[in-house]
Scaffold this active site. Structure first.
Site, PDB file in Angstrom:
ATOM      1  N   HIS A 100       0.537   0.146  -6.132  1.00 37.47           N
ATOM      2  CA  HIS A 100       2.126   0.183  -6.479  1.00 37.47           C
ATOM      3  C   HIS A 100       2.459  -1.053  -7.292  1.00 37.47           C
ATOM      4  O   HIS A 100       2.978  -0.981  -8.366  1.00 37.47           O
ATOM      5  CB  HIS A 100       2.962   0.415  -5.034  1.00 37.47           C
ATOM      6  CG  HIS A 100       2.727   1.520  -4.583  1.00 37.47           C
ATOM      7  ND1 HIS A 100       2.324   1.346  -3.254  1.00 37.47           N
ATOM      8  CD2 HIS A 100       3.134   2.843  -4.746  1.00 37.47           C
ATOM      9  CE1 HIS A 100       2.156   2.522  -2.564  1.00 37.47           C
ATOM     10  NE2 HIS A 100       2.755   3.610  -3.620  1.00 37.47           N
TER      11      HIS A 100
ATOM     12  N   GLN B 221      -3.360   6.566 -12.010  1.00 38.43           N
ATOM     13  CA  GLN B 221      -4.505   7.451 -12.201  1.00 38.43           C
ATOM     14  C   GLN B 221      -4.951   7.841 -11.173  1.00 38.43           C
ATOM     15  O   GLN B 221      -6.074   8.958 -10.847  1.00 38.43           O
ATOM     16  CB  GLN B 221      -5.746   6.627 -13.053  1.00 38.43           C
ATOM     17  CG  GLN B 221      -6.961   7.578 -13.192  1.00 38.43           C
ATOM     18  CD  GLN B 221      -6.828   8.830 -14.089  1.00 38.43           C
ATOM     19  OE1 GLN B 221      -5.880   8.923 -14.902  1.00 38.43           O
ATOM     20  NE2 GLN B 221      -7.826   9.692 -13.874  1.00 38.43           N
TER      21      GLN B 221
ATOM     22  N   ARG C  31      -1.858   6.171   2.913  1.00 34.12           N
ATOM     23  CA  ARG C  31      -2.557   7.015   3.926  1.00 34.12           C
ATOM     24  C   ARG C  31      -3.490   6.204   4.643  1.00 34.12           C
ATOM     25  O   ARG C  31      -4.117   6.636   5.577  1.00 34.12           O
ATOM     26  CB  ARG C  31      -2.770   8.420   3.589  1.00 34.12           C
ATOM     27  CG  ARG C  31      -1.647   9.263   3.336  1.00 34.12           C
ATOM     28  CD  ARG C  31      -1.700  10.750   3.298  1.00 34.12           C
ATOM     29  NE  ARG C  31      -0.672  11.541   3.175  1.00 34.12           N
ATOM     30  CZ  ARG C  31       0.011  11.994   2.201  1.00 34.12           C
ATOM     31  NH1 ARG C  31      -0.171  11.585   0.795  1.00 34.12           N
ATOM     32  NH2 ARG C  31       0.998  12.666   2.343  1.00 34.12           N
TER      33      ARG C  31
HETATM   34  P1  AMP Z   1       2.997   7.364  -3.989  1.00 28.94           P
HETATM   35  O1  AMP Z   1       3.864   6.144  -3.280  1.00 28.94           O
HETATM   36  O2  AMP Z   1       1.726   7.324  -3.034  1.00 28.94           O
HETATM   37  O3  AMP Z   1       3.969   8.470  -4.241  1.00 28.94           O
HETATM   38  O4  AMP Z   1       2.528   6.481  -5.292  1.00 28.94           O
HETATM   39  C1  AMP Z   1       3.440   6.267  -6.276  1.00 28.94           C
HETATM   40  C2  AMP Z   1       2.759   5.621  -7.407  1.00 28.94           C
HETATM   41  O5  AMP Z   1       1.745   4.681  -7.227  1.00 28.94           O
HETATM   42  C3  AMP Z   1       2.000   7.045  -8.011  1.00 28.94           C
HETATM   43  O6  AMP Z   1       2.100   7.099  -9.570  1.00 28.94           O
HETATM   44  C4  AMP Z   1       0.711   6.801  -7.794  1.00 28.94           C
HETATM   45  O7  AMP Z   1      -0.403   7.459  -8.507  1.00 28.94           O
HETATM   46  C5  AMP Z   1       0.492   5.399  -7.676  1.00 28.94           C
HETATM   47  N1  AMP Z   1      -0.888   4.787  -6.942  1.00 28.94           N
HETATM   48  C6  AMP Z   1      -0.922   5.117  -5.608  1.00 28.94           C
HETATM   49  N2  AMP Z   1      -2.213   4.420  -5.151  1.00 28.94           N
HETATM   50  C7  AMP Z   1      -2.502   3.729  -6.233  1.00 28.94           C
HETATM   51  C8  AMP Z   1      -3.624   2.839  -6.536  1.00 28.94           C
HETATM   52  N3  AMP Z   1      -4.576   2.899  -5.578  1.00 28.94           N
HETATM   53  N4  AMP Z   1      -4.008   2.365  -7.884  1.00 28.94           N
HETATM   54  C9  AMP Z   1      -2.988   2.855  -8.682  1.00 28.94           C
HETATM   55  N5  AMP Z   1      -2.038   3.563  -8.552  1.00 28.94           N
HETATM   56  C10 AMP Z   1      -1.618   3.907  -7.399  1.00 28.94           C
END
Ligand code: AMP
Length: 297
Positions: A49, A160, A199
């Site tokens: 993030h 990605q 997760r």
């Molecule tokens: P989430 O909080 O899981 O809904 O993710 C929010 C944003 O962070 C989304 O655009 C995800 O693709 C991005 N994201 C989550 N994990 C990663 C990661 N390891 N590397 C880059 N972006 C991420």
């Protein structure tokens, strides 16, 4: 009380829960000539993030991050109630990453009483995670459309890591004529290759060790393709073998496939831009990851 609508200049981000407060702060930033960069998240923030937030801040935007665990993107039986929530730590992370405004609404703000309108994702939502998470991408599209309407960003940043989500959002923005540019940034990983994910916090130490089987399998598939292998069956078989060997027999594969990098349809034979994509379940934890590979023509 009415928001004073002065964009925060101190290093502490402003934290708001109401749509009108977001609108006021974004309008004030626009009056100062700022463009708006937006990062939608579900919180439990990590370096993945942060990479998106830093990119928005580096690009010079008034940077808005949302932290909202969106119920409509969880299928029945999924981890909505146990999804990690770390609001205090998240504020510190946003602050260090240069975020100006955190939007942290409750369900009533995002889904007002009597709400009945949804965005329905199309064919891109059918393969990969689609069959395993019914309704998930409709929920994602619905909440991202709402958030875009609330924040009205110039640029929105996605990872990605969620490759299918990023393609579906790009498609939605095109299809619904939304005036926002979508930037997709590389997956941030642990030193051993595991993709960062909120997760991952669920993994026991033993499962954490086994979790690298997914990226090792994807790397095996990539190496075969770059070595000239063009049978999808051979590549997918080798990737599954890697999961069994490194993860153990009880790691369940939801999918582990070679698909076209734009359409997500089976890459038969693999050519051009392909996506090696996988989802596995280790214990109670579902992990996803992918690698994009450019094949020489
Ligand atoms: P989430 O909080 O899981 O809904 O993710 C929010 C944003 O962070 C989304 O655009 C995800 O693709 C991005 N994201 C989550 N994990 C990663 C990661 N390891 N590397 C880059 N972006 C991420």
């Amino acid at each position: 009380m009415k928001n004073t609508a002065i964009p925060h200049d101190s290093s502490r981000p402003q934290v708001v829960a109401r749509i009108d407060e977001v609108r006021d702060s974004v309008a004030a930033a626009r009056r100062q000539g700022r463009s708006i960069g937006f990062i939608p998240t579900m919180g439990a923030l990590h370096a993945g993030h942060v990479s998106l937030m830093q990119a928005a801040a580096r690009d010079g935007h008034y940077t808005v991050a949302s932290i909202y665990v969106n119920p409509t993107q969880f299928s029945a039986g999924e981890d909505l109630s146990s999804y990690p929530r770390t609001p205090d730590a998240d504020r510190g992370v946003c602050s260090a990453a240069g975020v100006h405004l955190i939007f942290s609404p409750d369900d009533r703000e995002m889904y007002p009483p009597g709400e009945q309108t949804r965005v329905v994702a199309g064919a891109l939502a059918r393969p990969l995670c689609g069959p395993h998470r019914p309704g998930h991408f409709d929920g994602v599209c619905t909440v991202v459309a709402k958030l875009f309407n609330i924040v009205q960003p110039d640029v929105a940043y996605f990872g990605q890591k969620d490759a299918q989500q990023a393609l579906i959002i790009r498609r939605m923005v095109l299809d619904l004529c939304m005036p926002v540019r979508i930037e997709v940034l590389p997956t941030v990983r642990e030193p051993d290759g595991l993709a960062l994910s909120s997760r991952n916090a669920y993994l026991s130490p033993e499962d954490r060790r086994r979790a690298t089987c997914l990226i090792r399998a994807l790397e095996r598939g990539r190496d075969l393709l770059l070595g000239g292998e063009r049978s999808r069956d051979v590549v997918e078989g080798a990737m599954s073998g890697e999961i069994a060997q490194r993860g153990g027999a009880d790691v369940r594969i939801d999918y582990l496939v070679v698909v076209d990098g734009d359409t997500l349809e089976p890459a038969d034979p693999p050519h051009g831009t392909v996506l090696l994509a996988g989802a596995v379940r280790i214990g109670r934890t579902r992990l996803i990851d992918n690698l994009r590979v450019e094949l020489p023509t």
